[in-house]
Design a protein around this motif. Structure first.
Motif, PDB file in Angstrom:
ATOM      1  N   LYS A 178      15.091  10.239 -30.342  1.00 56.64           N
ATOM      2  CA  LYS A 178      14.785  10.560 -31.755  1.00 56.64           C
ATOM      3  C   LYS A 178      15.717   9.809 -32.707  1.00 56.64           C
ATOM      4  CE  LYS A 178      15.314  14.969 -31.003  1.00 56.64           C
ATOM      5  NZ  LYS A 178      15.515  14.855 -29.551  1.00 56.64           N
ATOM      6  N   SER A 179      17.027   9.876 -32.443  1.00 56.62           N
ATOM      7  CA  SER A 179      17.987   9.223 -33.347  1.00 56.62           C
ATOM      8  C   SER A 179      17.877   7.701 -33.272  1.00 56.62           C
ATOM      9  CB  SER A 179      19.421   9.656 -33.003  1.00 56.62           C
ATOM     10  OG  SER A 179      19.586  11.036 -33.248  1.00 56.62           O
ATOM     11  N   THR A 180      17.589   7.166 -32.079  1.00 57.48           N
ATOM     12  CA  THR A 180      17.426   5.717 -31.931  1.00 57.48           C
ATOM     13  C   THR A 180      16.201   5.243 -32.704  1.00 57.48           C
ATOM     14  OG1 THR A 180      18.480   5.764 -29.752  1.00 57.48           O
ATOM     15  CG2 THR A 180      17.134   3.836 -30.260  1.00 57.48           C
ATOM     16  N   LEU A 181      15.093   5.979 -32.603  1.00 55.61           N
ATOM     17  CA  LEU A 181      13.885   5.614 -33.342  1.00 55.61           C
ATOM     18  C   LEU A 181      14.108   5.734 -34.848  1.00 55.61           C
ATOM     19  CD1 LEU A 181      10.963   4.733 -33.304  1.00 55.61           C
ATOM     20  CD2 LEU A 181      10.270   7.104 -32.957  1.00 55.61           C
ATOM     21  N   SER A 182      14.832   6.773 -35.264  1.00 57.93           N
ATOM     22  CA  SER A 182      15.159   6.932 -36.693  1.00 57.93           C
ATOM     23  C   SER A 182      15.973   5.744 -37.185  1.00 57.93           C
ATOM     24  CB  SER A 182      15.958   8.219 -36.920  1.00 57.93           C
ATOM     25  OG  SER A 182      15.265   9.348 -36.480  1.00 57.93           O
TER      26      SER A 182
END
Length: 529
Positions: free
Chosen positions: A112-116
């Motif tokens: 999630k944080s990488t995609l964000s």
């Protein structure tokens, strides 16, 4: 059985229509003299120096866009005034593009944080120097692939463990829409933080890891994929984008067989809560950026013909919001700035403008909105969907608390100490397998978190046939739909679901698990002494 009830049986028309008129007119909040405001310097808007245009053609296109935007903004104000919202002539709408809150949810380590971070990098919200700094920091921690996650995970605890704790918040724009990106924690210990983030969202993006065994760990019992999807629906998200991530990973290699297998399993579960037409699936790689801003290349993924993530988000149908309804802004937090009390919240219904007289429920306090900030910039008007900081006059700091609701004086939010509700029992604890009258748990409704008691089980219902199975049951079990009465220890600001669906949904949790989701049918207000 109740578990097989389709999404339509649980979803009310209120999700797609404007809120109805309340059952009975509410008494006006009485005015009280406001204290003298503290001296505060005027807020100066940031002035960005625009680069000189290289050609008259570019200047012409820019001026055409500005003229179209100004025309759209004027049309919105005209429409509001025609519908009885009295906006002073001197005030202007800052941006006519719709604002959308997008929350990234899913099991821990789904990406999630990488995609964000990748989304913010590709939309130009992060500069090259900052990325180089994050790459060095990630390498020092022997976590080379985490550098994109560092854009959203800003504190040392999150970076050391690789787990999001607080809801990250960032902004990006496209030609069609303005977005606030909410990066929710995936670990089961931080579900209350996830609920706080998802409660503000309009669209949910469920991130699924395609890596061998990771999807299974998140989806099977004990994983957070199911709970996050269910909570998203309860918290008002009716449109879900499912991003199958890590498609570039060595165990996946953009395999259509793996992608189709994941979708087949997910769809059986998700259609219990969402209409199939409101679910969109797509493959992505957060680490490489494939299929995020541009469609994935056919040489990489020859079998996918759909849109990329940004196109999917831009094309998702906007939620119908009622800008002419009574103002409703659940308070998330508050702080003091140069003597001015400021409240943070999302405009769920109605229109807020500078100089507006407002009230706070459930206390009934009154004051004035003297300034509005959107993305730290001062604006005149905030429409439904906007995340705002409201600069106030006339309120004490203790009168602006998380869980309270900012509303119009003439059309205040309702308050109650008890309410009748329809709940769906999703899971009960192993040592408490039955729900009986007197059951104690934690109530989450918009920004409210408070202990509550199931004071009465009224009836067990069959949602498919819309019939009563049993009246006045002694207990209820997992997967049953039950009409109940719920009590809270003090007055809270809520609404019936049919009047304001955003303030009429709730979740019940016990010992760290979500045990039921529900909607408010009828309020019982405190009797006047």
């Amino acid at each position: 059985t109740a578990t097989d009830a389709p999404a339509e049986s649980w979803e009310d028309a209120a999700n797609d229509t404007a809120p109805a008129t309340a059952e009975k007119p509410q008494p006006k909040i009485e005015d009280k003299p406001a204290p003298k405001p503290a001296n505060k310097p005027a807020i100066k808007p940031e002035v960005k120096k625009e680069p000189a245009q290289k050609s008259s053609k570019k200047t012409s296109k820019a001026s055409q866009k500005e003229a179209a935007a100004a025309s759209a903004a004027d049309a919105k104000i005209e429409a509001l005034n025609e519908n009885g919202v009295k906006i002073p002539e001197s005030l202007k709408i800052h941006d006519p593009r719709p604002h959308v809150n997008v929350v990234f949810i899913g099991h821990v380590d789904a990406g999630k944080s990488t995609l964000s971070g990748q989304l913010l990098l590709l939309t130009g919200q992060v500069d090259k120097r900052t990325i180089e700094k994050y790459e060095r920091e990630a390498k020092e921690k022997n976590r080379d692939s985490w550098y994109l996650a560092f854009i959203m995970d800003t504190n040392e605890e999150e970076r050391a463990k690789g787990k999001t704790v607080e809801v990250g918040r960032a902004h990006f724009e496209t030609e069609k829409k303005r977005y606030t990106l909410l990066d929710a924690p995936g670990h089961k210990n931080y579900v209350p933080n996830m609920i706080a983030g998802a409660a503000q969202a309009d669209i949910g993006v469920l991130i699924i890891s395609a890596r061998k065994s990771e999807f299974e760990a998140g989806f099977d019992r004990g994983g957070q994929t199911r709970e996050h999807a269910m909570l998203a629906k309860t918290l008002g998200i009716s449109r879900l984008v499912v991003a199958i991530n890590k498609m570039d990973e060595a165990t996946v290699k953009w395999s259509k067989k793996r992608y189709d297998g994941i979708i087949k399993k997910l769809n059986v579960f998700l259609k219990k809560y969402f209409k199939e037409k409101n679910i969109v699936y797509l493959p992505v790689s957060a680490y490489t950026g494939a299929n995020i801003m541009k469609k994935v290349d056919k040489s990489v993924c020859p079998w996918y013909d759909g849109d990329c993530l940004i196109e999917v988000l831009d094309n998702v149908r906007d939620s119908k919001r009622n800008a002419k309804a009574g103002l409703r802004i659940p308070i998330i937090d508050r702080y003091k700035d140069m003597g001015t009390i400021c409240a943070l919240g999302k405009v769920e219904a109605g229109t807020l403008f500078k100089g507006m007289k407002v009230g706070i429920m459930p206390t009934g306090s009154t004051g004035e909105c003297v300034g509005i900030l959107v993305n730290e910039k001062p604006v005149d008007i905030a429409l439904p969907g906007e995340n705002v900081v409201i600069q106030t006059k006339g309120f004490d700091e203790n009168e602006l608390q998380s869980g309270f609701v900012i509303c119009e004086r003439e059309r205040p939010c309702r308050k109650a100490v008890a309410f009748e509700a329809e709940i769906r029992i999703t899971e009960l604890l192993p040592h408490k397998p039955l729900m009986t009258s007197g059951y104690m748990c934690i109530l989450h409704a918009h920004t409210i978190v408070i202990q509550c008691q199931i004071s009465k089980l009224s009836e067990i219902v069959d949602k498919k046939k819309n019939t009563v199975i049993q009246k006045k049951p002694k207990f209820a079990k997992k997967n049953q739909f039950v009409n109940v009465k719920i009590k809270v220890p003090k007055s809270i600001a809520i609404e019936a679901y049919k009047d304001f669906s955003q303030l009429g949904r709730f979740t019940l949790r016990d010992e760290g698990k979500t045990i039921a989701i529900g909607r408010i049918l009828k309020l019982k207000e405190m009797k006047k002494k």
